[in-house]
Scaffold this active site. Structure first.
Site, PDB file in Angstrom:
ATOM      1  N   SER A 149       0.837  -1.199   0.000  1.00  0.00           N
ATOM      2  CA  SER A 149       0.000   0.000   0.000  1.00  0.00           C
ATOM      3  C   SER A 149       0.876   1.255   0.000  1.00  0.00           C
ATOM      4  CB  SER A 149      -0.954  -0.050   1.193  1.00  0.00           C
ATOM      5  OG  SER A 149      -1.977   0.904   1.058  1.00  0.00           O
ATOM      6  N   ASP A 225     -10.202  -5.428  -3.232  1.00  0.00           N
ATOM      7  CA  ASP A 225      -9.559  -4.421  -2.378  1.00  0.00           C
ATOM      8  C   ASP A 225     -10.418  -3.155  -2.369  1.00  0.00           C
ATOM      9  OD1 ASP A 225      -7.867  -2.291  -1.519  1.00  0.00           O
ATOM     10  OD2 ASP A 225      -6.096  -3.463  -2.085  1.00  0.00           O
ATOM     11  N   HIS A 258      -7.379  -5.996   0.823  1.00  0.00           N
ATOM     12  CA  HIS A 258      -6.200  -5.165   1.105  1.00  0.00           C
ATOM     13  C   HIS A 258      -5.431  -5.644   2.344  1.00  0.00           C
ATOM     14  CE1 HIS A 258      -4.117  -1.436   0.083  1.00  0.00           C
ATOM     15  NE2 HIS A 258      -4.092  -1.071   1.350  1.00  0.00           N
TER      16      HIS A 258
END
Lengths: 278, 278
Positions: A149, A225, A258
């Site tokens: 991320s 995600d 995620h």
């Protein structure tokens, strides 16, 4: 530099250890974690640097990704820094937002006060931390870099901006095009000010577009995600890599989100990817 | 029984899910986690029950042990209950001690008030939870049980007290002889009162001594475990197993501590151990 060992846990025949040290780059005390594989008892080993995402510390990856099993098999050290400067005197977002300030350093050097005094995570990751690691641990000069991320953004941009420093770069669910998404725009405006040309120097898509030296790059993205469309924008990375003939191995995974459950599922592939080049 | 799905994460081709439900045995709302391997899409799969240690919830094992990789390979579901009743109205230790009350149910049925109304973790694990799992998920009747520390005590005693219910039992760093250690004595006196004959019915060493039906049992213990001597007392388990010709596979590991870093290092061996019998 003085370093203090604050925890040691044997794991897969190697050691997971946490240290604190005074960072002259960040002007605060920092903590990092290192996994030393059993091979490090006999000879220096290469290092994978892992950069974590928003809100994380050195602990998330080490506790949740399950990477040490394969690192112990291959003979690879893993180093996890924190995601921002910390501690007394380090300013945080006025509303303690999760996406700016503490836990959200974005791996850049802030130029705007009050952030510039402490928020220098780019220099910390490319310079101060590797020197500290080389000084205190049995490691070779071979390094790879990976992240998740915000840390995926950090890993890819740092590798692209420093040709030759890392043999390979990989990311899970990276913020591919921060100049064009809310997380990136908020962070870059806050830390760097309003000059968007400065922002582009820390944007993976922009760096590849402007001719960054290629290195082996692997990106995995979950299709379930929550941040995929608004924040991560992997399609822009895939497009610019194709246009630039950049060596990107991009995989999209139906159903994955995620979280670290996604990272754990594919971390073995990332370690073996880097190992080809280390 | 009404159950609510509160999280779902794809992992190693299977699914990690958390649920809440109203427990009539514990008189409160409970949360548990289940990992369903990819094979469960096509056919019922056997279940490994995992009982966690003091202070844990359903999350620690699922996030830190790395068990899902091998469970997904083998085709084994994993179910993690919480470690005590929870929520409004459930009494806690007067000083919120970590080793009694919330997070410290010890997998027994309390007989002393105010604990007896909610602290019935033994019945929850052997009866209510397996029924709920069988009702809602594609599982066979084949079950194994494992745990850590307080949960290692729970796994071994529950398997010994219910011959035929589990095909095998295993533990990391279990409280082997709770009638003789401070954690066990505090819990048993609090939940069961002063009659020490009642305590012995929930003590692995005492159960084997009094002729419990053998089943395959595996125990791993770290030698750098801070609780080894005072609380865990594995030497008493090894001794009684030898005297009773009980099938115990006991392994002692130099350098390993009480943490999930130890569990992660050897969980694969535990899953493959149980798989022989499932």
């Amino acid at each position: 530099m003085i370093m203090e060992n604050i925890s040691s846990n044997k794991m897969f025949g190697g050691w997971h250890k946490q240290y604190t040290h005074n960072s002259s780059v960040l002007n605060c005390e920092m903590r990092f974690a290192i996994f030393l594989p059993p091979q490090a008892n006999d000879k220096p080993v290469p290092v994978l640097y892992w950069l974590s995402g928003l809100t994380c510390t050195d602990e998330n990856f080490m506790q949740k990704a399950g990477a040490q099993r394969v690192a112990a098999e291959l003979g690879m050290a893993i180093v996890c820094p924190d995601t921002s400067p910390r501690g007394e005197g380090v300013p945080d977002d006025a509303h303690a937002a999760y996406d700016f300030g503490l836990g959200a350093g974005f791996y850049i050097n802030a130029t705007v006060e009050p952030w510039a005094k402490h928020y220098q995570m780019y220099d910390y990751v490319i310079d101060e931390l590797p020197k500290l690691i080389a000084q205190h641990f049995p490691v070779t000069e071979q390094k790879a870099i990976a992240g998740h991320s915000m840390g995926g953004h950090g890993a890819l941009t740092i590798a692209l901006k420093n040709p030759g420093m890392f043999v390979s770069a990989s990311a899970f669910s990276p913020i591919c095009h921060p100049t064009q998404c809310p997380w990136g725009q908020k962070a870059f405006e806050g830390y760097l000010g309003l000059d968007r040309e400065q922002w582009k120097l820390h944007d993976t898509v922009e760096l590849i577009k402007s001719g960054a030296t290629p290195l082996p790059m692997k990106v995995d993205q979950g299709e379930a995600d929550n941040f995929l469309v608004e924040q991560l924008m992997p399609e822009s990375l895939v497009a610019v890599a194709a246009q630039s003939d950049f060596p990107l191995d991009y995989q999209s995974h139906p159903g994955y989100d995620h979280s670290y459950f996604f990272i754990a599922s594919f971390i073995e592939e990332h370690l073996r990817f880097h190992w080809q080049y280390l």
